[in-house]
Design a protein around this motif. Sequence first.
Motif, PDB file in Angstrom:
ATOM      1  N   UNK A   1       7.322  11.083  -0.688  1.00  0.00           N
ATOM      2  CA  UNK A   1       6.028  11.639  -0.316  1.00  0.00           C
ATOM      3  C   UNK A   1       4.928  11.072  -1.216  1.00  0.00           C
ATOM      4  N   UNK A   2       3.707  11.137  -0.730  1.00  0.00           N
ATOM      5  CA  UNK A   2       2.546  10.628  -1.454  1.00  0.00           C
ATOM      6  C   UNK A   2       2.318  11.395  -2.751  1.00  0.00           C
ATOM      7  N   UNK A   3       1.661  10.728  -3.710  1.00  0.00           N
ATOM      8  CA  UNK A   3       1.133  11.451  -4.851  1.00  0.00           C
ATOM      9  C   UNK A   3       0.084  12.408  -4.303  1.00  0.00           C
ATOM     10  N   UNK A   4       0.140  13.682  -4.691  1.00  0.00           N
ATOM     11  CA  UNK A   4      -0.779  14.644  -4.081  1.00  0.00           C
ATOM     12  C   UNK A   4      -2.243  14.429  -4.462  1.00  0.00           C
ATOM     13  N   UNK A   5      -2.488  13.844  -5.609  1.00  0.00           N
ATOM     14  CA  UNK A   5      -3.854  13.659  -6.078  1.00  0.00           C
ATOM     15  C   UNK A   5      -4.235  12.192  -6.046  1.00  0.00           C
ATOM     16  N   UNK A   6      -5.443  11.924  -6.454  1.00  0.00           N
ATOM     17  CA  UNK A   6      -5.906  10.553  -6.595  1.00  0.00           C
ATOM     18  C   UNK A   6      -5.064   9.875  -7.679  1.00  0.00           C
ATOM     19  N   UNK A   7      -4.642   8.646  -7.438  1.00  0.00           N
ATOM     20  CA  UNK A   7      -3.955   7.888  -8.475  1.00  0.00           C
ATOM     21  C   UNK A   7      -4.751   6.616  -8.746  1.00  0.00           C
ATOM     22  N   UNK A   8      -4.209   5.718  -9.544  1.00  0.00           N
ATOM     23  CA  UNK A   8      -4.956   4.515  -9.923  1.00  0.00           C
ATOM     24  C   UNK A   8      -5.261   3.596  -8.742  1.00  0.00           C
ATOM     25  N   UNK A   9      -4.617   3.835  -7.590  1.00  0.00           N
ATOM     26  CA  UNK A   9      -4.813   2.985  -6.415  1.00  0.00           C
ATOM     27  C   UNK A   9      -5.776   3.578  -5.404  1.00  0.00           C
ATOM     28  N   UNK A  10      -6.249   4.782  -5.636  1.00  0.00           N
ATOM     29  CA  UNK A  10      -7.229   5.384  -4.749  1.00  0.00           C
ATOM     30  C   UNK A  10      -6.921   6.830  -4.435  1.00  0.00           C
TER      31      UNK A  10
ATOM     32  N   UNK B   1       0.828  -1.208   0.000  1.00  0.00           N
ATOM     33  CA  UNK B   1       0.000   0.000   0.000  1.00  0.00           C
ATOM     34  C   UNK B   1       0.861   1.256   0.000  1.00  0.00           C
ATOM     35  N   UNK B   2       2.021   1.192   0.659  1.00  0.00           N
ATOM     36  CA  UNK B   2       2.938   2.342   0.649  1.00  0.00           C
ATOM     37  C   UNK B   2       3.453   2.581  -0.767  1.00  0.00           C
ATOM     38  N   UNK B   3       3.781   1.505  -1.474  1.00  0.00           N
ATOM     39  CA  UNK B   3       4.215   1.645  -2.864  1.00  0.00           C
ATOM     40  C   UNK B   3       3.080   2.211  -3.721  1.00  0.00           C
ATOM     41  N   UNK B   4       1.862   1.785  -3.466  1.00  0.00           N
ATOM     42  CA  UNK B   4       0.715   2.332  -4.190  1.00  0.00           C
ATOM     43  C   UNK B   4       0.591   3.832  -3.941  1.00  0.00           C
ATOM     44  N   UNK B   5       0.922   4.274  -2.737  1.00  0.00           N
ATOM     45  CA  UNK B   5       0.787   5.679  -2.373  1.00  0.00           C
ATOM     46  C   UNK B   5       1.703   6.575  -3.199  1.00  0.00           C
ATOM     47  N   UNK B   6       2.820   6.049  -3.643  1.00  0.00           N
ATOM     48  CA  UNK B   6       3.725   6.859  -4.467  1.00  0.00           C
ATOM     49  C   UNK B   6       3.520   6.580  -5.953  1.00  0.00           C
ATOM     50  N   UNK B   7       2.490   5.788  -6.271  1.00  0.00           N
ATOM     51  CA  UNK B   7       2.157   5.532  -7.666  1.00  0.00           C
ATOM     52  C   UNK B   7       2.872   4.339  -8.276  1.00  0.00           C
ATOM     53  N   UNK B   8       3.482   3.507  -7.460  1.00  0.00           N
ATOM     54  CA  UNK B   8       4.187   2.315  -7.945  1.00  0.00           C
ATOM     55  C   UNK B   8       3.325   1.083  -7.732  1.00  0.00           C
ATOM     56  N   UNK B   9       3.532   0.095  -8.559  1.00  0.00           N
ATOM     57  CA  UNK B   9       2.849  -1.180  -8.411  1.00  0.00           C
ATOM     58  C   UNK B   9       3.414  -1.914  -7.195  1.00  0.00           C
ATOM     59  N   UNK B  10       2.595  -2.758  -6.601  1.00  0.00           N
ATOM     60  CA  UNK B  10       3.049  -3.562  -5.472  1.00  0.00           C
ATOM     61  C   UNK B  10       4.137  -4.548  -5.852  1.00  0.00           C
ATOM     62  N   UNK B  11       4.246  -4.852  -7.138  1.00  0.00           N
ATOM     63  CA  UNK B  11       5.283  -5.769  -7.599  1.00  0.00           C
ATOM     64  C   UNK B  11       6.688  -5.197  -7.394  1.00  0.00           C
ATOM     65  N   UNK B  12       6.797  -3.893  -7.193  1.00  0.00           N
ATOM     66  CA  UNK B  12       8.090  -3.293  -6.906  1.00  0.00           C
ATOM     67  C   UNK B  12       8.672  -3.803  -5.584  1.00  0.00           C
ATOM     68  N   UNK B  13       7.844  -4.418  -4.761  1.00  0.00           N
ATOM     69  CA  UNK B  13       8.313  -4.992  -3.501  1.00  0.00           C
ATOM     70  C   UNK B  13       9.469  -5.964  -3.757  1.00  0.00           C
TER      71      UNK B  13
END
Length: 128
Positions: free
Chosen positions: A106-115, A74-86
């Motif tokens: 830091x987080x993506x400031x706007x809504x991204x594909x993950x929410x 979920x942290x990776x999603x917050x910066x706009x990366x796929x979870x597969x980057x884990x």
Amino acid sequence: MEWFLLAWKRGAEFSGRSRRKEYWMFQLFNCLIVLLLLGFAFLLGGESALKFVTNCCFAYCVIAFVPSLAVTVRRLHDIGKSGWWYFIGFVPLIGAIILFVFTLLDSDPDRNEYGPNPKVPGYANVVI
């Protein structure tokens, strides 16, 4: 403490986003719990007590693995990366550094594909 508990509540949820605060508080409390268990083992002394507490520490780490994985994804999603980057963390030396840097961004400031951005007021009502 509420961020640590939030990560446990969302322990098997791999969708959505998690703030840096949620991720790092979860990691901090996990490290403190493991250190307390290991410190307790050394204070007790004796081989049987050490084995028991070490086994408890191992059991906690096994139980905490899925929530830890989920909060990292979920942290990776917050910066706009796929979870597969884990899985870049499994690349010797450089992979762990890259994953560490990703968790610091830091987080993506706007809504991204993950929410929506979890820093936006009212987001907690949607999550919990």
